[in-house]
Scaffold this motif. Structure first.
Motif, PDB file in Angstrom:
ATOM      1  N   VAL A   1      -1.893  12.614  -4.118  1.00 44.18           N
ATOM      2  CA  VAL A   1      -2.853  11.514  -4.175  1.00 44.18           C
ATOM      3  C   VAL A   1      -4.007  11.850  -3.234  1.00 44.18           C
TER       4      VAL A   1
ATOM      5  N   LYS B   1      -6.283   6.884  -1.170  1.00 45.57           N
ATOM      6  CA  LYS B   1      -5.557   6.291  -0.044  1.00 45.57           C
ATOM      7  C   LYS B   1      -6.478   5.426   0.808  1.00 45.57           C
ATOM      8  N   LYS B   2      -7.699   5.912   1.036  1.00 43.93           N
ATOM      9  CA  LYS B   2      -8.654   5.150   1.848  1.00 43.93           C
ATOM     10  C   LYS B   2      -9.046   3.853   1.149  1.00 43.93           C
TER      11      LYS B   2
ATOM     12  N   GLU C   1      -6.263   1.390   1.616  1.00 52.01           N
ATOM     13  CA  GLU C   1      -6.207   0.882   2.991  1.00 52.01           C
ATOM     14  C   GLU C   1      -7.219  -0.232   3.215  1.00 52.01           C
TER      15      GLU C   1
ATOM     16  N   GLU D   1       2.483   9.368  -6.032  1.00 49.81           N
ATOM     17  CA  GLU D   1       2.916  10.720  -5.669  1.00 49.81           C
ATOM     18  C   GLU D   1       4.105  11.164  -6.515  1.00 49.81           C
TER      19      GLU D   1
ATOM     20  N   TYR E   1      -7.300  11.701  -0.735  1.00 51.58           N
ATOM     21  CA  TYR E   1      -7.638  10.883   0.431  1.00 51.58           C
ATOM     22  C   TYR E   1      -8.491   9.692   0.020  1.00 51.58           C
TER      23      TYR E   1
ATOM     24  N   VAL F   1       1.210   4.228  -3.082  1.00 51.83           N
ATOM     25  CA  VAL F   1       1.005   5.659  -2.836  1.00 51.83           C
ATOM     26  C   VAL F   1       2.260   6.441  -3.221  1.00 51.83           C
TER      27      VAL F   1
ATOM     28  N   GLN G   1       0.837  -1.206   0.000  1.00 54.58           N
ATOM     29  CA  GLN G   1       0.000   0.000   0.000  1.00 54.58           C
ATOM     30  C   GLN G   1       0.872   1.256   0.000  1.00 54.58           C
ATOM     31  N   GLU G   2       1.911   1.266   0.820  1.00 50.45           N
ATOM     32  CA  GLU G   2       2.807   2.430   0.896  1.00 50.45           C
ATOM     33  C   GLU G   2       3.564   2.615  -0.419  1.00 50.45           C
TER      34      GLU G   2
END
Length: 274
Positions: free
Chosen positions: A235, A240-241, A244, A229, A237, A225, A221-222
């Motif tokens: 990016v 990102k959500k 997650e 970026e 929210y 992102v 996940q990291e």
């Protein structure tokens, strides 16, 4: 039990609720149980409960369009935080009421069960219920005696409700991931409970595997992102959500490739749901 929940979406991680239809003096009523998983009391609890009570009554009216009266609701809060509950249970305590206006304000109080105030030895109910309540108590503020009581109760339900043992241990671990299952294994050994030892060892092994799996998921996940970026500067929210909420590593690997290949963030976001 009624199949409904009335808690706020934003508070789902720190509270849960159950609604029951009951008989009180041969009259139908509703029992609303709110389970507070917060570490400290909430002075605004009566206001939140008022909102939930109104939601329950609105649902009742929809389900019973011919009803001319509402059923009474008995609101009960079960609290297991580390600090004792010291805030008022009266809604009126939250309102500054000038003289002469009290009759025009909504007024009620809620029942409170503060597990901090009840000894583990005094808890009532079946061994399964007692195990759950002691687990709630020990999750925030564990004492040696309560720890020993909990392991004894888990030994008592080993052949009655074995799945509950795993649920209790996963709950304790989710509240505090520093929970050391080795301590539980040693206590089971002290109680001469080899089967319970084996159950704890199986749970510990599963938690280790899940921990490694979760670590891989977070790393993917990291990485996704970071790639987005670097390519598109920022990016949202929302993206990102969505990332997650994805736990499947195969899906995350696909999105990792898409993060490198997509021509825009919109294309990437559409690919999340493909």
């Amino acid at each position: 039990q009624e199949s409904a929940s009335f808690t706020d979406e934003a508070l789902r991680g720190s509270e849960s609720d159950l609604l029951f239809t009951v008989q009180i003096d041969q009259h139908p009523a509703l029992l609303y149980c709110l389970f507070e998983h917060q570490s400290s009391p909430d002075s605004w609890m009566p206001l939140r409960l008022l909102r939930y009570i109104l939601g329950i009554w609105e649902q009742y009216r929809k389900q019973n369009p011919k009803a001319t009266k509402l059923p009474p609701i008995l609101p009960l809060v079960l609290y297991q935080g580390g600090d004792a509950w010291t805030t008022d249970t009266l809604l009126s305590s939250l309102i500054e009421i000038p003289e002469g206006l009290s009759a025009f304000q909504p007024a009620f109080c809620h029942l409170l069960v503060d597990l901090n105030e009840i000894s583990s030895d005094d808890l009532q109910g079946t061994p399964s219920l007692q195990a759950i309540l002691v687990a709630l108590k020990t999750s925030r503020n564990r004492k040696q005696h309560e720890f020993e009581v909990l392991v004894s109760l888990l030994a008592a339900i080993l052949h009655i409700d074995p799945s509950l043992i795993r649920s209790v241990m996963l709950y304790l671990y989710s509240v505090d991931n520093e929970t050391d299952i080795t301590e539980y294994i040693k206590q089971a050994e002290a109680l001469n409970q080899p089967e319970l030892q084996e159950a704890f060892m199986t749970i510990a092994d599963k938690l280790r595997k899940e921990g490694r799996q979760e670590g891989r998921q977070e790393a993917l996940q990291e990485d996704i992102v970071e790639i987005l970026e670097l390519r598109f500067q920022s990016v949202s929210y929302s993206i990102k959500k969505q990332l997650e909420d994805i736990s499947d590593t195969t899906t995350l690997r696909r999105l990792h490739r898409l993060a490198v290949q997509a021509q825009s963030l919109d294309e990437f976001q559409k690919g999340i749901t493909d």
